[in-house]
Design a protein around this motif. Structure first.
Motif, mmCIF file in Angstrom:
data_model
loop_
_atom_site.group_PDB
_atom_site.id
_atom_site.type_symbol
_atom_site.label_atom_id
_atom_site.label_comp_id
_atom_site.label_asym_id
_atom_site.label_seq_id
_atom_site.Cartn_x
_atom_site.Cartn_y
_atom_site.Cartn_z
ATOM 1 N N TYR A 1 -34.274 -40.113 -14.253
ATOM 2 C CA TYR A 1 -32.916 -40.125 -13.699
ATOM 3 C C TYR A 1 -31.850 -40.373 -14.764
ATOM 4 C CZ TYR A 1 -35.411 -40.166 -9.284
ATOM 5 O OH TYR A 1 -36.255 -39.834 -8.245
ATOM 6 N N ILE A 2 -32.159 -40.000 -16.003
ATOM 7 C CA ILE A 2 -31.163 -40.002 -17.083
ATOM 8 C C ILE A 2 -30.900 -38.540 -17.409
ATOM 9 C CG2 ILE A 2 -30.633 -40.709 -19.448
ATOM 10 C CD1 ILE A 2 -32.701 -42.974 -19.071
ATOM 11 N N PHE A 3 -29.737 -38.052 -17.023
ATOM 12 C CA PHE A 3 -29.501 -36.617 -17.026
ATOM 13 C C PHE A 3 -28.664 -36.164 -18.216
ATOM 14 C CE2 PHE A 3 -29.690 -38.021 -12.539
ATOM 15 C CZ PHE A 3 -30.942 -37.498 -12.262
ATOM 16 N N PRO A 4 -28.844 -34.899 -18.624
ATOM 17 C CA PRO A 4 -27.989 -34.371 -19.690
ATOM 18 C C PRO A 4 -26.537 -34.311 -19.238
ATOM 19 C CG PRO A 4 -29.308 -32.622 -18.696
ATOM 20 C CD PRO A 4 -29.807 -33.907 -18.131
ATOM 21 N N ASN A 5 -25.639 -34.474 -20.172
ATOM 22 C CA ASN A 5 -24.221 -34.328 -19.884
ATOM 23 C C ASN A 5 -23.905 -32.832 -19.809
ATOM 24 O OD1 ASN A 5 -21.510 -35.245 -19.560
ATOM 25 N ND2 ASN A 5 -21.109 -34.557 -21.639
ATOM 26 N N VAL A 6 -23.414 -32.389 -18.669
ATOM 27 C CA VAL A 6 -23.157 -30.964 -18.442
ATOM 28 C C VAL A 6 -21.662 -30.716 -18.330
ATOM 29 C CG1 VAL A 6 -23.454 -29.039 -16.826
ATOM 30 C CG2 VAL A 6 -25.377 -30.567 -17.333
ATOM 31 N N THR A 7 -21.152 -29.788 -19.121
ATOM 32 C CA THR A 7 -19.743 -29.403 -19.059
ATOM 33 C C THR A 7 -19.664 -27.886 -18.963
ATOM 34 O OG1 THR A 7 -19.161 -31.284 -20.473
ATOM 35 C CG2 THR A 7 -17.491 -29.581 -20.170
ATOM 36 N N LEU A 8 -19.289 -27.399 -17.793
ATOM 37 C CA LEU A 8 -19.152 -25.961 -17.560
ATOM 38 C C LEU A 8 -17.671 -25.592 -17.583
ATOM 39 C CD1 LEU A 8 -21.639 -25.573 -14.556
ATOM 40 C CD2 LEU A 8 -22.139 -25.463 -17.003
ATOM 41 N N ASP A 9 -17.337 -24.485 -18.204
ATOM 42 C CA ASP A 9 -15.941 -24.042 -18.315
ATOM 43 C C ASP A 9 -15.344 -23.876 -16.912
ATOM 44 O OD1 ASP A 9 -13.540 -22.616 -18.758
ATOM 45 O OD2 ASP A 9 -14.350 -21.766 -20.610
ATOM 46 N N PRO A 10 -14.347 -24.700 -16.553
ATOM 47 C CA PRO A 10 -13.810 -24.652 -15.192
ATOM 48 C C PRO A 10 -13.140 -23.327 -14.843
ATOM 49 C CG PRO A 10 -12.460 -26.079 -16.590
ATOM 50 C CD PRO A 10 -13.686 -25.744 -17.379
ATOM 51 N N ARG A 11 -12.783 -22.550 -15.852
ATOM 52 C CA ARG A 11 -12.168 -21.250 -15.563
ATOM 53 C C ARG A 11 -13.149 -20.299 -14.890
ATOM 54 N NH1 ARG A 11 -10.350 -19.354 -21.333
ATOM 55 N NH2 ARG A 11 -12.404 -20.263 -21.778
ATOM 56 N N TYR A 12 -14.443 -20.510 -15.129
ATOM 57 C CA TYR A 12 -15.440 -19.543 -14.660
ATOM 58 C C TYR A 12 -16.535 -20.138 -13.774
ATOM 59 C CZ TYR A 12 -13.220 -17.098 -18.513
ATOM 60 O OH TYR A 12 -12.282 -16.534 -19.345
ATOM 61 N N TYR A 13 -16.583 -21.463 -13.693
ATOM 62 C CA TYR A 13 -17.686 -22.072 -12.950
ATOM 63 C C TYR A 13 -17.233 -23.112 -11.925
ATOM 64 C CZ TYR A 13 -20.329 -20.072 -16.844
ATOM 65 O OH TYR A 13 -20.869 -19.218 -17.770
ATOM 66 N N LYS A 14 -15.943 -23.329 -11.755
ATOM 67 C CA LYS A 14 -15.478 -24.415 -10.894
ATOM 68 C C LYS A 14 -15.813 -24.180 -9.433
ATOM 69 C CE LYS A 14 -11.488 -27.218 -9.617
ATOM 70 N NZ LYS A 14 -10.059 -27.511 -9.838
ATOM 71 N N THR A 15 -15.615 -22.952 -8.937
ATOM 72 C CA THR A 15 -15.897 -22.678 -7.533
ATOM 73 C C THR A 15 -17.343 -22.240 -7.362
ATOM 74 O OG1 THR A 15 -15.324 -20.324 -7.552
ATOM 75 C CG2 THR A 15 -13.510 -21.903 -7.260
ATOM 76 N N ILE A 16 -17.881 -22.477 -6.190
ATOM 77 C CA ILE A 16 -19.280 -22.139 -5.949
ATOM 78 C C ILE A 16 -19.498 -20.631 -6.003
ATOM 79 C CG2 ILE A 16 -19.050 -22.071 -3.427
ATOM 80 C CD1 ILE A 16 -22.010 -23.466 -5.478
ATOM 81 N N ALA A 17 -18.496 -19.849 -5.623
ATOM 82 C CA ALA A 17 -18.632 -18.391 -5.672
ATOM 83 C C ALA A 17 -18.778 -17.914 -7.119
ATOM 84 C CB ALA A 17 -17.439 -17.718 -5.008
ATOM 85 N N ASP A 18 -17.916 -18.432 -8.008
ATOM 86 C CA ASP A 18 -18.005 -18.065 -9.424
ATOM 87 C C ASP A 18 -19.310 -18.583 -10.044
ATOM 88 O OD1 ASP A 18 -15.574 -16.802 -9.312
ATOM 89 O OD2 ASP A 18 -14.437 -18.476 -10.168
ATOM 90 N N PHE A 19 -19.692 -19.787 -9.672
ATOM 91 C CA PHE A 19 -20.917 -20.408 -10.174
ATOM 92 C C PHE A 19 -22.134 -19.558 -9.815
ATOM 93 C CE2 PHE A 19 -24.541 -23.245 -9.626
ATOM 94 C CZ PHE A 19 -24.477 -24.095 -10.716
ATOM 95 N N ASP A 20 -22.269 -19.219 -8.528
ATOM 96 C CA ASP A 20 -23.433 -18.450 -8.081
ATOM 97 C C ASP A 20 -23.468 -17.059 -8.707
ATOM 98 O OD1 ASP A 20 -24.423 -20.500 -6.524
ATOM 99 O OD2 ASP A 20 -23.509 -19.789 -4.662
ATOM 100 N N GLU A 21 -22.288 -16.469 -8.910
ATOM 101 C CA GLU A 21 -22.230 -15.138 -9.512
ATOM 102 C C GLU A 21 -22.793 -15.146 -10.937
ATOM 103 O OE1 GLU A 21 -18.793 -11.934 -10.919
ATOM 104 O OE2 GLU A 21 -18.288 -13.505 -9.471
#
Length: 475
Positions: free
Chosen positions: A394-414
């Motif tokens: 339960y020690i997880f990697p720090n994840v930073t996804l570009d909010p311009r392309y991954y913020k919404t679930i639709a963009d994320f799933d695409e």
């Protein structure tokens, strides 16, 4: 200011709001208008919370066979009012698929129900489940509940519906008008509204009439907050009226709400970062000085909560949180408004003898953003047949996804059409730019992809590390 508030009261009555809902909002409104200093919990007025017993300490002290007796008297309440607008959702966040299990898409709500049914079947306890929905989540959520052929509950309500209140024009104190979308004129009063909603619903009377003594409350987007006979027995053993699950802060948790002790009363208090004076920010974010944060999982004695609600006619005097927003959250040029809220954990300050228990990260697995969802859907987790989200440490990697392309679930799933890449060997993940991923991609070490200035693709089976996509001869 009474005349100005009456505009809000009339609007609430016209919308069919109850007297309790209006009384609660009037209290929030009056505090906002007249008690600006009450928004701060100063460092000089509190003491850090230290020496909290851990789940492991507790586990060693209880009789686990006897613990089923305390569990039999426990009811389960999930806060389910959130829409997940931060991820671009227009339905209850609990209806978002988390991961596949035995080839089926499993949502938050399916995991919650699965955890309840597992406890009922394995331990023979009734464990009623009640959801506090909002006016926006009720219909969709209840359709899912009714379609579940294994979940049955008749004596205790499966749903209570939280109140709503007007958004207030920051400049005038009047209720905002937004003809383009009148629904955006309203907001929930924060999860502290739980208490007046419970009071008005009569839920506590129904639970008491069926022999229940304890209520376990948590967020629907925290998949780690599952029912626990160990904590139920510990709570019963202590005789405390109120117990907060806290976890040890890391640097990533420095901006979260934390539990402190009021010097004047000796009682525990929840201090949100919105209540920290600018001069106290460094102290408040010092994870060594204030080592525990609030997981928003609470245990409450039903009789103590009933008595406290009766004392205040259903409207507990919780600290008021002022949220400055625009009436349309997606349009920064729309009318500036104030949303007045309370936090349910703040009720800890109303109970003499309230306590905390320190839990592991396995009991705190919230999903607030697609960064969190990325981890939940990865190979870091295994969803067991008893609906527990398991990980090795339960020690997880720090994840930073570009909010311009991954913020919404639709963009994320695409961009992850075959599921998210492997994280088993990753220390951190940073994705800048517009990247779409093929099958069986593996992240390792401090994986990083930089913005190429155009849509880019990671082919099937590639390894992504500190240098981006590794060359074929990297081994």
């Amino acid at each position: 200011m009474t005349d100005v508030f009456d505009l809000s009261a009339n609007k609430m009555r016209d919308a069919g709001m109850s007297d309790v809902a209006i009384a609660q909002f009037k209290r929030l409104y009056d505090v906002w208008r007249n008690e600006e200093s009450s928004s701060w919990i100063r460092e000089s007025s509190i003491e850090p919370l230290t020496g909290v017993p851990s789940f492991h300490d507790v586990y060693e002290t209880i009789d686990h066979e006897k613990a089923i007796g305390a569990f039999e008297k426990t009811a389960f309440l999930k806060l389910n009012g959130g829409l997940g607008t931060s991820m671009g959702l227009s339905c209850a966040k609990s209806l978002l698929p988390v991961r596949r299990h035995k080839a089926k898409q499993v949502r938050f709500i399916d995991i919650i129900i699965g955890q309840v049914l597992t406890a009922r079947n394995r331990l023979g306890v009734p464990l009623p489940l009640t959801l506090m929905n909002s006016f926006r989540t009720s219909e969709d959520t209840m359709k899912v509940i009714k379609r579940n052929r294994k979940f049955h509950q008749s004596d205790i309500p499966v749903e209570i519906v939280q109140h709503q209140e007007p958004k207030i024009v920051a400049a005038t104190g009047e209720p905002v008008s937004f003809p383009a979308n009148p629904e955006l004129e309203w907001c929930p009063p924060g999860h502290g509204d739980l208490f007046s909603t419970i009071w008005e619903s009569g839920l506590l009377d129904k639970l008491e009439s069926k022999g229940f003594k304890y209520l376990f409350i948590s967020n629907s987007d925290n998949l780690g907050a599952r029912p626990s006979r160990t904590l139920a027995q510990h709570f019963e053993n202590t005789g405390a009226p109120f117990m907060v699950e806290v976890a040890t802060r890391t640097y990533a948790d420095r901006k979260g709400g934390h539990i402190v002790r009021d010097k004047a009363t000796g009682r525990l208090m929840l201090r949100e970062m919105s209540q920290v004076h600018p001069d106290d920010k460094a102290d408040a974010q010092n994870i060594h000085k204030h080592p525990y944060f609030n997981t928003n999982s609470l245990w409450v004695r039903i009789d103590a909560l009933k008595a406290k609600l009766a004392e205040y006619n259903g409207v507990l005097p919780l600290p008021v949180i002022r949220n400055h927003k625009t009436v349309d959250p997606t349009d920064s040029n729309s009318t500036p408004v104030i949303q007045l809220e309370t936090a349910m954990g703040a009720a800890v300050s109303l109970f003499d003898g309230a306590i905390c228990v320190q839990v592991d990260r396995m009991r705190f697995l919230p999903v607030k953003t697609t960064d969190d969802l990325f981890i939940m859907r990865s190979d870091r987790f295994h969803l067991t047949d008893s609906y527990e989200m398991e990980d090795g440490n339960y020690i997880f990697p720090n994840v930073t996804l570009d909010p311009r392309y991954y913020k919404t679930i639709a963009d994320f799933d695409e961009r992850f059409p075959y599921g998210v890449p492997s994280l088993a060997a990753a220390n951190s993940v940073t994705i800048d730019g517009d990247w779409t991923f093929g099958r069986d991609v593996i992240f390792f070490s401090d994986a990083k992809l930089t913005d190429q200035g155009e849509p880019s693709y990671v082919p099937n089976g590639e390894y992504v590390g500190p240098q981006g996509i590794e060359p074929d001869d990297w081994v």
